[in-house]
Design a protein around this motif. Structure first.
Motif, PDB file in Angstrom:
ATOM      1  N   GLY A  20       8.139  33.476  47.639  1.00 18.56           N
ATOM      2  CA  GLY A  20       8.801  32.188  47.483  1.00 18.56           C
ATOM      3  C   GLY A  20       7.935  31.350  48.369  1.00 18.56           C
ATOM      4  O   GLY A  20       7.984  30.143  48.160  1.00 18.56           O
ATOM      5  N   SER A  48       2.094  32.825  37.730  1.00 17.78           N
ATOM      6  CA  SER A  48       2.368  32.662  36.419  1.00 17.78           C
ATOM      7  C   SER A  48       4.210  32.700  36.051  1.00 17.78           C
ATOM      8  O   SER A  48       4.127  32.428  34.875  1.00 17.78           O
ATOM      9  CB  SER A  48       1.855  34.067  35.515  1.00 17.78           C
ATOM     10  OG  SER A  48       2.327  35.282  36.047  1.00 17.78           O
ATOM     11  N   TRP A  49       4.849  33.114  36.796  1.00 16.58           N
ATOM     12  CA  TRP A  49       6.220  32.962  36.410  1.00 16.58           C
ATOM     13  C   TRP A  49       6.839  31.652  36.611  1.00 16.58           C
ATOM     14  O   TRP A  49       8.015  31.469  36.271  1.00 16.58           O
ATOM     15  CB  TRP A  49       6.928  33.884  37.735  1.00 16.58           C
ATOM     16  CG  TRP A  49       6.636  33.593  39.230  1.00 16.58           C
ATOM     17  CD1 TRP A  49       5.737  34.152  39.775  1.00 16.58           C
ATOM     18  CD2 TRP A  49       7.467  32.389  39.785  1.00 16.58           C
ATOM     19  NE1 TRP A  49       5.635  33.448  41.079  1.00 16.58           N
ATOM     20  CE2 TRP A  49       6.644  32.626  41.144  1.00 16.58           C
ATOM     21  CE3 TRP A  49       8.326  31.554  39.458  1.00 16.58           C
ATOM     22  CZ2 TRP A  49       6.874  31.843  42.188  1.00 16.58           C
ATOM     23  CZ3 TRP A  49       8.658  30.780  40.901  1.00 16.58           C
ATOM     24  CH2 TRP A  49       8.045  30.994  41.857  1.00 16.58           C
ATOM     25  N   ARG A  50       5.998  30.799  37.078  1.00 14.18           N
ATOM     26  CA  ARG A  50       6.553  29.196  37.255  1.00 14.18           C
ATOM     27  C   ARG A  50       6.329  28.594  35.830  1.00 14.18           C
ATOM     28  O   ARG A  50       5.283  28.899  35.133  1.00 14.18           O
ATOM     29  CB  ARG A  50       5.944  28.580  38.355  1.00 14.18           C
ATOM     30  CG  ARG A  50       6.193  29.040  39.602  1.00 14.18           C
ATOM     31  CD  ARG A  50       6.145  27.632  40.475  1.00 14.18           C
ATOM     32  NE  ARG A  50       4.924  27.291  40.855  1.00 14.18           N
ATOM     33  CZ  ARG A  50       4.500  26.441  41.456  1.00 14.18           C
ATOM     34  NH1 ARG A  50       5.193  25.974  42.255  1.00 14.18           N
ATOM     35  NH2 ARG A  50       3.087  26.042  41.429  1.00 14.18           N
ATOM     36  N   ARG A  51       7.293  27.538  35.594  1.00 18.45           N
ATOM     37  CA  ARG A  51       7.312  26.938  34.328  1.00 18.45           C
ATOM     38  C   ARG A  51       7.138  25.481  34.640  1.00 18.45           C
ATOM     39  O   ARG A  51       7.844  24.840  35.449  1.00 18.45           O
ATOM     40  CB  ARG A  51       8.612  26.988  33.847  1.00 18.45           C
ATOM     41  CG  ARG A  51       8.515  26.753  32.265  1.00 18.45           C
ATOM     42  CD  ARG A  51       9.710  27.250  31.200  1.00 18.45           C
ATOM     43  NE  ARG A  51      11.125  27.055  32.407  1.00 18.45           N
ATOM     44  CZ  ARG A  51      12.147  26.994  32.094  1.00 18.45           C
ATOM     45  NH1 ARG A  51      12.665  27.073  30.758  1.00 18.45           N
ATOM     46  NH2 ARG A  51      13.305  26.991  32.937  1.00 18.45           N
ATOM     47  N   PRO A  89      13.150  34.111  40.475  1.00 17.10           N
ATOM     48  CA  PRO A  89      12.134  33.676  39.389  1.00 17.10           C
ATOM     49  C   PRO A  89      10.965  34.378  39.465  1.00 17.10           C
ATOM     50  O   PRO A  89       9.970  34.515  38.264  1.00 17.10           O
ATOM     51  CB  PRO A  89      12.158  32.415  39.635  1.00 17.10           C
ATOM     52  CG  PRO A  89      12.451  32.043  41.033  1.00 17.10           C
ATOM     53  CD  PRO A  89      13.185  32.960  41.547  1.00 17.10           C
ATOM     54  N   TRP A  90      10.569  35.007  40.257  1.00 16.94           N
ATOM     55  CA  TRP A  90       8.977  35.567  40.485  1.00 16.94           C
ATOM     56  C   TRP A  90       9.104  37.056  40.142  1.00 16.94           C
ATOM     57  O   TRP A  90       8.111  37.891  40.323  1.00 16.94           O
ATOM     58  CB  TRP A  90       8.487  35.599  41.880  1.00 16.94           C
ATOM     59  CG  TRP A  90       9.129  35.664  43.108  1.00 16.94           C
ATOM     60  CD1 TRP A  90       9.508  36.890  43.503  1.00 16.94           C
ATOM     61  CD2 TRP A  90       9.966  34.664  43.884  1.00 16.94           C
ATOM     62  NE1 TRP A  90      10.664  36.656  44.650  1.00 16.94           N
ATOM     63  CE2 TRP A  90      10.793  35.278  44.844  1.00 16.94           C
ATOM     64  CE3 TRP A  90       9.981  33.144  43.834  1.00 16.94           C
ATOM     65  CZ2 TRP A  90      11.536  34.611  45.793  1.00 16.94           C
ATOM     66  CZ3 TRP A  90      10.797  32.582  44.682  1.00 16.94           C
ATOM     67  CH2 TRP A  90      11.635  33.383  45.652  1.00 16.94           C
ATOM     68  N   LEU A  91      10.174  37.762  40.029  1.00 13.22           N
ATOM     69  CA  LEU A  91      10.568  38.870  39.605  1.00 13.22           C
ATOM     70  C   LEU A  91      10.907  39.137  38.154  1.00 13.22           C
ATOM     71  O   LEU A  91      11.547  38.261  37.568  1.00 13.22           O
ATOM     72  CB  LEU A  91      11.365  39.696  40.527  1.00 13.22           C
ATOM     73  CG  LEU A  91      11.097  39.837  41.800  1.00 13.22           C
ATOM     74  CD1 LEU A  91      12.024  40.854  42.619  1.00 13.22           C
ATOM     75  CD2 LEU A  91       9.812  40.654  42.008  1.00 13.22           C
ATOM     76  N   TRP A 108      10.525  37.293  32.040  1.00 16.74           N
ATOM     77  CA  TRP A 108      10.665  36.564  33.460  1.00 16.74           C
ATOM     78  C   TRP A 108      12.150  35.949  33.132  1.00 16.74           C
ATOM     79  O   TRP A 108      12.805  35.616  32.135  1.00 16.74           O
ATOM     80  CB  TRP A 108       9.680  35.301  33.471  1.00 16.74           C
ATOM     81  CG  TRP A 108       8.331  35.944  33.624  1.00 16.74           C
ATOM     82  CD1 TRP A 108       7.348  35.645  32.793  1.00 16.74           C
ATOM     83  CD2 TRP A 108       7.690  36.584  34.852  1.00 16.74           C
ATOM     84  NE1 TRP A 108       5.997  36.381  33.269  1.00 16.74           N
ATOM     85  CE2 TRP A 108       6.312  36.578  34.479  1.00 16.74           C
ATOM     86  CE3 TRP A 108       8.326  36.688  36.120  1.00 16.74           C
ATOM     87  CZ2 TRP A 108       5.695  37.304  35.441  1.00 16.74           C
ATOM     88  CZ3 TRP A 108       7.483  37.384  37.025  1.00 16.74           C
ATOM     89  CH2 TRP A 108       6.106  37.652  36.593  1.00 16.74           C
ATOM     90  N   HIS A 125      13.197  32.809  33.587  1.00 19.98           N
ATOM     91  CA  HIS A 125      13.464  31.763  33.098  1.00 19.98           C
ATOM     92  C   HIS A 125      13.288  31.670  31.354  1.00 19.98           C
ATOM     93  O   HIS A 125      13.564  30.681  30.695  1.00 19.98           O
ATOM     94  CB  HIS A 125      12.406  30.802  33.565  1.00 19.98           C
ATOM     95  CG  HIS A 125      11.007  30.876  33.025  1.00 19.98           C
ATOM     96  ND1 HIS A 125      10.482  30.717  31.946  1.00 19.98           N
ATOM     97  CD2 HIS A 125       9.880  31.405  33.873  1.00 19.98           C
ATOM     98  CE1 HIS A 125       9.249  30.928  31.615  1.00 19.98           C
ATOM     99  NE2 HIS A 125       8.732  31.419  32.921  1.00 19.98           N
TER     100      HIS A 125
END
Lengths: 315, 261
Positions: free
Chosen positions: A233, A308-311, B90-92, B127, B129
């Motif tokens: 986070g 990379s998980w972020r959009r 969101p990161w998992l 992911w 999202h």
């Protein structure tokens, strides 16, 4: 209301609207690949622009598609302008040497080993300062972010330190540490640490309270909570801090290398100033620039992988 | 078939509260709640906003640190809670989200099984999202189920979903309930949802349980069933909503959420 309207609409449009209607109904069930092979224009009747998502134009309000090495366009234009101005004789060589003489000077400096030696020592200073600064900044941010006592002890002094530029502490640091390598690395590390701390701490304390609540519901242990929630986070803030920290390490380097240094890129440039060798100064500037640019690009690349998980808009 | 609410079984209740009181400063949100939820009983908790239903749920979930309260509260060992938002990290990746609270061997397999049960087989590497709203809520349901809970608390889990997705999710929740039989406490403001899913409906009003009504209908329930309408009207009246539909039966005026197909 709506129920009263529907019979009228269906009885009127039954035969006419039949064909587009079935097309519309079946559309969601066709797989995306099949939908893309429709000739453009056939979908016009359905009211949606055909193939809009499939032609690779990306987001309408986004910045557009990325082009490989597109980032180099600006610097290349700048270089071309310099070259043109020097060749046309608009630029006096005493003000700024021709790019070509800068290149040949660089070749000479490499040939006699002066450039490599100075670059290495500068890289070592910046690297060590960055390393110590990152470690200290992150450690302090974690202490301040995860415990109330830590926050009370750490945050105040660091916010005060933030208001004082690291370079303003130079006289005191010279008094304490002398003018050797210790002082140089410490000045750089101080600047980096503050950047790392401020951003990592902000990101840590900004972790969504709903995620903390989730961790409580799932009864995560403290360590697992830190590993699965806190660290990922706060990574976005960590990377913001890292990019600012890298920049500030170069800034610190430039300043400390002009104070009683006997080696390094800064020293080389300072010497050149004495003899009015603008080409050597430019070589030094280019070296600073290349390393600054490369290190920022490296951090960006790492950031893109780690987050990379972020959009995002740019992604 | 419908369970017998509150059943005369000898087993101790899954949840038991006595004289449960919760206060936020001057305001008493829960006043003397006495509540027993039987093991394996599906209970819906209805109430207008501000009636204290979420407070009661959070109290049962033991999430309300810092809220003044008194009374007795017994809850089982394994409690799962699902929220109105799916609350996936969101990161998992989806599977890692599902098994977040699990430890020990076989974790992955249990996670995959849970995902398969909610109809997300093959999406374990996605992911969050990349999932639709309904799929995210399914993943959240898998995360709740993977703990094999004795009590499932759900705080308006379908509140943020569109009407069509909600219909599917109702079916899924009921199906998972029938298979695993945890005690369920579903907080909702949707009367139709409560009558369709629950075997017992509680109405919370001003911090007190004003109505405790067993729903005695066979389980794949149809909203067209006249008895469904009777339960619905009774609950709406208990909630203080006086609608014309309470008197004449077929007024089309209010059909709150679901388009009748």
């Amino acid at each position: 209301m709506t129920e009263a309207l529907t019979p009228a609409r269906t009885s009127r449009g039954l035969d006419v609207a039949d064909a587009p209607r079935t097309a519309r109904v079946t559309k969601p069930f066709t797989p995306p690949e099949a939908g893309g092979t429709l000739p453009p224009g056939t979908g016009g009747g359905t009211g949606r622009r055909a193939g809009k998502g499939g032609d690779g134009r990306g987001r309408r309000l986004g910045p557009g598609r990325p082009v490989p090495f597109g980032r180099l366009l600006g610097p290349a234009l700048l270089l071309a302008a310099w070259w043109a101005a020097s060749s046309a004789g608009v630029l006096d060589p005493r003000i700024l040497s021709h790019p070509w003489s800068v290149v040949s000077t660089a070749v000479e400096l490499v040939a006699d080993g002066r450039l490599q030696g100075n670059v290495l020592i500068s890289l070592q200073r910046a690297g060590l300062g960055l390393l110590f600064g990152v470690v200290a900044g992150v450690a302090l941010a974690v202490v301040a972010g995860l415990s109330r006592t830590g926050e009370y002890l750490v945050d105040g002094p660091l916010q005060i330190k933030r208001a004082i530029p690291s370079l303003a502490m130079l006289p005191l640091l010279i008094l304490w540490l002398g003018i050797g390598e210790d002082m140089k690395v410490t000045v750089i590390a101080l600047g980096v640490a503050v950047n790392m701390y401020i951003n990592t701490y902000a990101s840590l304390t900004g972790i969504d309270s709903r995620h903390v609540e989730l961790a409580e519901v799932l009864r995560l242990s403290r360590w697992r909570f830190v590993r699965k929630v806190v660290i990922p986070g706060s990574l976005p803030g960590f990377f913001v801090g890292l990019r600012l920290g890298v920049t500030s390490s170069w800034l610190g380097l430039i300043v400390v290398e002009q104070i009683n240094a006997t080696s390094g890129i800064g020293y080389m440039m300072f010497q050149a100033q004495q003899y009015a060798q603008s080409d050597v100064i430019v070589v030094g500037l280019v070296a600073y620039g290349v390393f600054g640019f490369a290190s920022d690009a490296l951090v960006r690349a790492i950031e893109r992988r780690a987050l990379s998980w972020r959009r995002t808009l740019a992604g | 078939m419908a369970t017998h609410p509150g059943g005369l079984t000898k087993a101790p209740p899954a949840v038991r509260t006595r004289r449960l009181v919760r206060r936020f400063g001057e305001r008493t949100v829960l006043k003397d709640i006495d509540l027993d939820l039987a093991q394996g009983e599906f209970t819906a908790l209805l109430g207008r906003s501000g009636s204290g239903k979420s407070t009661l749920l959070r109290a049962v979930a033991r999430l309300d640190h810092g809220v003044e309260g008194t009374g007795e509260l017994v809850v089982p060992e394994r409690v799962s809670l699902s929220f109105q938002d799916s609350r996936l990290l969101p990161w998992l990746r989806v599977l890692d989200n599902v098994v977040l609270g699990l430890r020990g061997p076989g974790t992955r397999e249990r996670g995959l099984t849970a995902l398969e049960e909610v109809g997300l087989a093959g999406r374990d590497r996605s992911w969050p999202h990349e999932l639709s709203g309904g799929e995210q809520q399914r993943a959240a349901l898998a995360r709740a189920l993977v703990h094999d809970p004795e009590l499932l608390l759900a705080d308006e889990p379908f509140g943020a979903l569109d009407a069509l997705t909600r219909i599917k999710m109702h079916g899924l929740l009921r199906e998972l309930y029938e298979r695993h039989r945890p005690a369920v406490l579903l907080v909702t403001h949707d009367v139709d949802e409560a009558v369709e899913l629950a075997d017992r409906v509680l109405v919370l009003e001003d911090g007190l349980i004003s109505l405790d009504m067993p729903i005695d209908l066979p389980t794949p329930r149809s909203r067209r069933d006249p008895r469904f309408q009777e339960y619905r009207d009774a609950l709406l009246t208990a909630l203080g909503v006086t609608t014309p539909s309470a008197a004449p039966h077929d007024s089309p005026k209010e059909k709150p959420h679901v388009p009748n197909v």
